[in-house]
Design a protein around this motif. Structure first.
Motif, mmCIF file in Angstrom:
data_model
loop_
_atom_site.group_PDB
_atom_site.id
_atom_site.type_symbol
_atom_site.label_atom_id
_atom_site.label_comp_id
_atom_site.label_asym_id
_atom_site.label_seq_id
_atom_site.Cartn_x
_atom_site.Cartn_y
_atom_site.Cartn_z
ATOM 1 N N UNK A 23 13.626 -0.494 -3.956
ATOM 2 C CA UNK A 23 13.090 -0.007 -2.673
ATOM 3 C C UNK A 23 11.836 -0.788 -2.281
ATOM 4 N N UNK A 24 11.079 -1.223 -3.270
ATOM 5 C CA UNK A 24 9.869 -1.992 -2.998
ATOM 6 C C UNK A 24 10.203 -3.342 -2.360
ATOM 7 N N UNK A 25 11.247 -3.984 -2.857
ATOM 8 C CA UNK A 25 11.607 -5.315 -2.350
ATOM 9 C C UNK A 25 12.535 -5.282 -1.150
ATOM 10 N N UNK A 26 13.121 -4.147 -0.848
ATOM 11 C CA UNK A 26 13.986 -4.058 0.327
ATOM 12 C C UNK A 26 13.292 -3.347 1.489
ATOM 13 N N UNK A 27 12.017 -3.081 1.344
ATOM 14 C CA UNK A 27 11.214 -2.521 2.438
ATOM 15 C C UNK A 27 11.265 -3.520 3.602
ATOM 16 N N UNK A 28 11.416 -3.019 4.823
ATOM 17 C CA UNK A 28 11.559 -3.917 5.975
ATOM 18 C C UNK A 28 10.322 -4.782 6.162
ATOM 19 N N UNK A 29 9.156 -4.282 5.761
ATOM 20 C CA UNK A 29 7.928 -5.071 5.890
ATOM 21 C C UNK A 29 7.954 -6.276 4.959
ATOM 22 N N UNK A 30 8.475 -6.078 3.767
ATOM 23 C CA UNK A 30 8.568 -7.171 2.800
ATOM 24 C C UNK A 30 9.564 -8.216 3.286
ATOM 25 N N UNK A 31 10.710 -7.766 3.731
ATOM 26 C CA UNK A 31 11.738 -8.703 4.205
ATOM 27 C C UNK A 31 11.232 -9.486 5.415
ATOM 28 N N UNK A 32 10.634 -8.778 6.374
ATOM 29 C CA UNK A 32 10.109 -9.452 7.559
ATOM 30 C C UNK A 32 8.943 -10.368 7.206
ATOM 31 N N UNK A 33 8.078 -9.920 6.304
ATOM 32 C CA UNK A 33 6.932 -10.737 5.892
ATOM 33 C C UNK A 33 7.364 -12.045 5.264
ATOM 34 N N UNK A 36 0.819 -1.215 0.000
ATOM 35 C CA UNK A 36 0.000 0.000 0.000
ATOM 36 C C UNK A 36 0.853 1.265 0.000
ATOM 37 N N UNK A 37 2.143 1.141 0.201
ATOM 38 C CA UNK A 37 3.037 2.302 0.252
ATOM 39 C C UNK A 37 3.620 2.597 -1.130
ATOM 40 N N UNK A 38 3.943 3.843 -1.348
ATOM 41 C CA UNK A 38 4.642 4.244 -2.571
ATOM 42 C C UNK A 38 6.140 3.999 -2.364
ATOM 43 N N UNK A 39 6.781 3.455 -3.379
ATOM 44 C CA UNK A 39 8.220 3.217 -3.316
ATOM 45 C C UNK A 39 8.894 3.954 -4.477
ATOM 46 N N UNK A 40 10.132 4.389 -4.215
ATOM 47 C CA UNK A 40 10.865 5.158 -5.225
ATOM 48 C C UNK A 40 11.134 4.336 -6.475
#
Length: 115
Positions: free
Chosen positions: A39-49, A31-35
């Protein structure tokens, strides 16, 4: 269910709950905008998820040491309950009659299975 199976059932339920938490993390990230794509795949939420998904897979494999194969899908169905509760409370999704009826049927199936 025997007394010896109870820790494995609880482990399976914990794994299902954590899997639902990881789905919430991935949806929050989506749901967040990524640069950019990186950046989309290195978001901490993605990594933790995804890390939680891997951990849940290992926990489920361990739980199957004491959970009969025919009980696993019944325990897995609790994930629908968790995801619905998270959707309503975290994402403010609307609960309608069809969703409530579907959840009631899932709960009924979980309750009827041991009989």
């Amino acid at each position: 269910m025997t007394q010896a199976q109870l820790p494995y059932v609880l482990l399976y339920l914990a794994s299902t709950f954590l899997s639902s938490v990881s789905q919430v993390l991935l949806k929050k990230a989506a749901m967040r905008e990524h640069k950019n794509l990186l950046a989309e795949y290195t978001d901490w939420r993605v990594i933790l998820g995804y890390g939680l998904f891997v951990g849940c897979t290992l926990l489920t494999m361990l739980a199957y040491r004491g959970v009969p194969l025919n009980v696993g899908p019944v325990l897995e169905a609790t994930g629908y309950l968790y995801v619905t509760v998270f959707g309503v409370t975290i994402f403010h999704e609307r609960m309608n009659g069809k969703k409530a009826a579907a959840l009631a049927l899932i709960l009924l199936g979980i309750a009827v299975y041991p009989l």
